[in-house]
Write an enzyme that holds these catalytic residues in place. Structure first.
Site, PDB file in Angstrom:
ATOM      1  N   ARG A  87       0.813  -1.242   0.000  1.00 48.04           N
ATOM      2  CA  ARG A  87       0.000   0.000   0.000  1.00 48.04           C
ATOM      3  C   ARG A  87       0.833   1.272   0.000  1.00 48.04           C
ATOM      4  O   ARG A  87       0.333   2.332   0.359  1.00 48.04           O
ATOM      5  CB  ARG A  87      -0.984   0.020   1.168  1.00 48.04           C
TER       6      ARG A  87
ATOM      7  N   LYS B  81       3.381  11.170 -11.317  1.00 47.77           N
ATOM      8  CA  LYS B  81       2.630  10.237 -12.151  1.00 47.77           C
ATOM      9  C   LYS B  81       3.413   8.935 -12.279  1.00 47.77           C
ATOM     10  O   LYS B  81       4.589   8.947 -12.653  1.00 47.77           O
ATOM     11  CB  LYS B  81       2.415  10.816 -13.550  1.00 47.77           C
TER      12      LYS B  81
ATOM     13  N   GLU C  44      10.408  17.261 -25.157  1.00 47.61           N
ATOM     14  CA  GLU C  44       9.634  17.696 -23.982  1.00 47.61           C
ATOM     15  C   GLU C  44      10.027  19.122 -23.576  1.00 47.61           C
ATOM     16  O   GLU C  44       9.200  19.878 -23.059  1.00 47.61           O
ATOM     17  CB  GLU C  44       9.820  16.731 -22.806  1.00 47.61           C
TER      18      GLU C  44
ATOM     19  N   LYS D 201       8.133  22.606 -15.410  1.00 42.66           N
ATOM     20  CA  LYS D 201       7.375  21.407 -15.037  1.00 42.66           C
ATOM     21  C   LYS D 201       6.951  21.472 -13.577  1.00 42.66           C
ATOM     22  O   LYS D 201       5.786  21.228 -13.235  1.00 42.66           O
ATOM     23  CB  LYS D 201       8.218  20.161 -15.290  1.00 42.66           C
TER      24      LYS D 201
ATOM     25  N   GLU E  36      -3.803  17.225 -11.829  1.00 40.31           N
ATOM     26  CA  GLU E  36      -4.174  17.439 -13.229  1.00 40.31           C
ATOM     27  C   GLU E  36      -5.665  17.649 -13.426  1.00 40.31           C
ATOM     28  O   GLU E  36      -6.307  16.994 -14.230  1.00 40.31           O
ATOM     29  CB  GLU E  36      -3.686  16.249 -14.076  1.00 40.31           C
TER      30      GLU E  36
ATOM     31  N   ARG F 283      -2.318  21.742 -15.173  1.00 37.66           N
ATOM     32  CA  ARG F 283      -1.340  20.689 -15.457  1.00 37.66           C
ATOM     33  C   ARG F 283      -1.675  19.942 -16.741  1.00 37.66           C
ATOM     34  O   ARG F 283      -0.809  19.329 -17.363  1.00 37.66           O
ATOM     35  CB  ARG F 283      -1.245  19.719 -14.267  1.00 37.66           C
TER      36      ARG F 283
ATOM     37  N   ASN G 258       0.061  17.859 -21.330  1.00 38.66           N
ATOM     38  CA  ASN G 258      -0.316  16.808 -22.273  1.00 38.66           C
ATOM     39  C   ASN G 258      -0.297  17.279 -23.724  1.00 38.66           C
ATOM     40  O   ASN G 258      -0.617  16.503 -24.628  1.00 38.66           O
ATOM     41  CB  ASN G 258      -1.712  16.273 -21.930  1.00 38.66           C
TER      42      ASN G 258
ATOM     43  N   HIS H 281       0.557  14.999 -26.588  1.00 37.78           N
ATOM     44  CA  HIS H 281       0.566  13.635 -26.057  1.00 37.78           C
ATOM     45  C   HIS H 281      -0.642  12.801 -26.458  1.00 37.78           C
ATOM     46  O   HIS H 281      -0.598  11.582 -26.328  1.00 37.78           O
ATOM     47  CB  HIS H 281       0.697  13.666 -24.531  1.00 37.78           C
TER      48      HIS H 281
ATOM     49  N   HIS I 205       0.798   9.737 -28.011  1.00 33.85           N
ATOM     50  CA  HIS I 205       0.607   8.384 -27.475  1.00 33.85           C
ATOM     51  C   HIS I 205       0.062   7.447 -28.550  1.00 33.85           C
ATOM     52  O   HIS I 205       0.435   6.279 -28.613  1.00 33.85           O
ATOM     53  CB  HIS I 205      -0.361   8.415 -26.292  1.00 33.85           C
TER      54      HIS I 205
ATOM     55  N   HIS J  33       9.383   7.850 -27.021  1.00 36.08           N
ATOM     56  CA  HIS J  33       8.286   8.700 -26.541  1.00 36.08           C
ATOM     57  C   HIS J  33       8.454  10.143 -27.026  1.00 36.08           C
ATOM     58  O   HIS J  33       7.512  10.761 -27.538  1.00 36.08           O
ATOM     59  CB  HIS J  33       8.224   8.642 -25.013  1.00 36.08           C
TER      60      HIS J  33
END
Lengths: 376, 376
Positions: free
Chosen positions: A127, A149, A191, A233, A243, A247, A251, A254, A258, A270
């Site tokens: 956990r 993330k 990026e 960032k 997000e 934020r 993306n 992306h 993606h 990527h």
């Protein structure tokens, strides 16, 4: 300029406790002290991939052991292809077999794949145990390692399973980039261009003016880029950790990125996929009247100057749009895109960060990019 | 007493946003409204097991659909044996195949296994979607559904992978217990005894005095028990959401309990294993001078009066202690036990909730329980 003496810290607030990004040439040597002050764990799993393990794991583990830490190195095969639930389970089982308890910590040593996967292992091990991110690629150093993330891919798409699990610290050591292959360095620059495109026109100009030095991995230019991108960032993460608002701008590029990354079978890195995605999404924004005319050409020219791909043409437009539907950003049936208003300013309107786009518009935009002799 | 008109709410604070436990006969009918006010999702996955699906899923889904929700029922085979990463992945994939996005919610309809597994699916689906817990067993209603612990088992032990993911709401409808098999009702009573043993001597006495009514599933007695146990459980969660202090007391009976549950191949129900574990840990506490003499006999007598097993004798002491080492509660090599000081008071000393125990002491305690004609 003597980099070895510099030690900059960028603070990132987080609901579960803030953390610092330690930026310095040679910062890796400080990892044991950072672990002691942020995690207090006597036992660690050093999670990495086999490529990075051969380059850096012994040195990192040696420093930790010299400080009295019990370290277990766990390496998995490299590449996005292995960022899966199966690898996550295997790394977890290796930690269980090593007898690591709830008082252990994870050190994620590697690029974005390692950071995402090791972070998800830490998020879910008993956990949740602490993780310290030690990025070894430019992309991970300026983007993926910051913000908490974590996750893995499924056959249906990228990052569909994961958690927000902020690191206890990020150790950003540009000296580790010396071993980075040139194409990975270029991919990381994508990026940085994203950071400029959504937040800082002056930074975009600086990247353009320093393209040759950056591509040649000049230490001074890279350190400046890492510093500025980390600031941008971290600023977005500080404003909106989970997000729900600004934020989302991170993306940009992306959604289509993606999709083409998945469609390429992860042949595209990527950052390469994000480069293609930014051009396509700038063009989509122009079509929708959100993005200033000429932005797609401008971002394409900048990316091409850095040696990055910009053409989505090899992918069928309908297949790309179909692949975007597996994306997390699909809400209520329509896919959400984070767009830019102009170079250096993200968003679709004041205080609006993303927009639901009809598939037909996305397809038409991709088709037009291919057909009209535009950048793609 | 007309239960249908009662609607009690217990508030549970949580770092990620507090939530309410809605306790009422017939509360299931209010699920659509609770979903609307706490999740705002138009699409839901109703995650359950095949046993519960046959009993309650159509009614629950029907009420949700009547309120305009798009509901997908996802049922997996029942039992702790299926609380695995594989089932977690299969439920996740079913949600992906149904096209559920980040704006969807999960409804966990079932016992502790369903709540833990569906909660972990929700915690990790696209980095987290809301979950509403709808417990259908006594154990889940008074304990497992409250507090945000989610997770699955691995071959190495119980709950070794998971996350804290507080529900948006808990819908506790004692009417659902009417279909619960008698042995599951008894197993749930073990957690109520745990609540009394760590926090409320008067409640223990009440349980003892009402054993016959509880075993006969008397509506009035059960509602009173559910109310008091929810108050105690919610109180511990409110004081210490992430189990760094007093919440550890809720693990009383669970270190040896998890071990015998695993060793039994999940033939023992969780509550049955906890009953055995409480007696063994009370005896261990007596041996260590932590627990008042006679507590093990007293808790054993109470549990036996409720028809619960109390003897660990069929399991080899060394195997049990070996199995405790896989537990999350192993810290720095020694296993941590949450013990009681006397019946109705948990802890090992003022403001100390658990204690590291040497394997030799745990083995000796289990051996003594078997050898000396004590309750086990």
């Amino acid at each position: 300029m003597d980099m070895t003496m510099r030690d900059e810290r960028v603070a990132v607030p987080a609901a579960a406790g803030g953390y610092e990004i330690h930026l310095a040439e040679g910062a890796l040597a400080r990892l044991p002290g950072i672990l002691a002050s942020t995690c207090g764990a006597a036992r660690c799993a050093l999670v990495t991939d086999e490529t990075v393990a051969a380059l850096h794991a012994d040195r990192a583990a040696g420093a930790m052991r010299a400080a009295g830490l019990d370290v277990r190195i766990i390496a998995f095969p490299p590449g996005e292809r292995n960022k899966t639930r199966e690898t996550w389970a295997a790394v977890t089982d290796a930690m269980l077999a090593a007898g690591l308890g709830r008082d252990a910590a994870v050190v994620a040593l590697g690029g974005g794949v390692v950071g995402d996967l090791a972070g998800f292992v830490a998020a879910t091990y008993m956990r949740g145990v602490p993780v310290v991110q030690v990025p070894t690629t430019l992309l991970a150093m300026i983007d993926a390692s910051i913000g908490g993330k974590t996750g893995v891919d499924t056959p249906a798409g990228k990052n569909l399973v994961g958690a927000f699990h902020p690191p206890r610290a990020v150790v950003a050591d540009p000296a580790l980039l010396a071993t980075l292959p040139a194409e990975h360095l270029r991919a990381g620059l994508a990026e940085a261009v994203k950071h400029g495109a959504i937040a800082d026109a002056a930074y975009l100009q600086w990247i353009g003016a320093n393209g040759a030095a950056l591509a040649a991995a000049s230490t001074g230019a890279l350190l400046e880029l890492v510093r500025r991108s980390i600031e941008i960032k971290a600023g977005f993460v500080a404003r909106d950790e989970h997000e729900r608002g600004p934020r989302k701008l991170l993306n940009f590029g992306h959604t289509i990125g993606h999709a083409v990354e998945t469609l390429s079978g992860y042949r595209l890195l990527h950052g390469e996929a994000v480069a293609i995605g930014m051009v396509a999404e700038a063009a989509l924004g122009e079509r929708l009247g959100v993005t200033e005319r000429g932005s797609a050409s401008a971002v394409a020219a900048l990316l091409q100057g850095l040696g990055l791909p910009v053409a989505a043409g090899e992918f069928d437009a309908r297949s790309v749009v179909e692949a975007t539907r597996a994306d997390k950003k699909a809400r209520g049936g329509q896919v959400e895109y984070a767009l830019i208003r102009r170079m250096g300013e993200g968003g679709v309107a004041p205080e609006r960060w993303s927009i639901a786009v009809r598939d037909a518009d996305a397809v038409a935009s991709l088709d037009a990019l291919r057909g009209d002799g535009a950048p793609c």
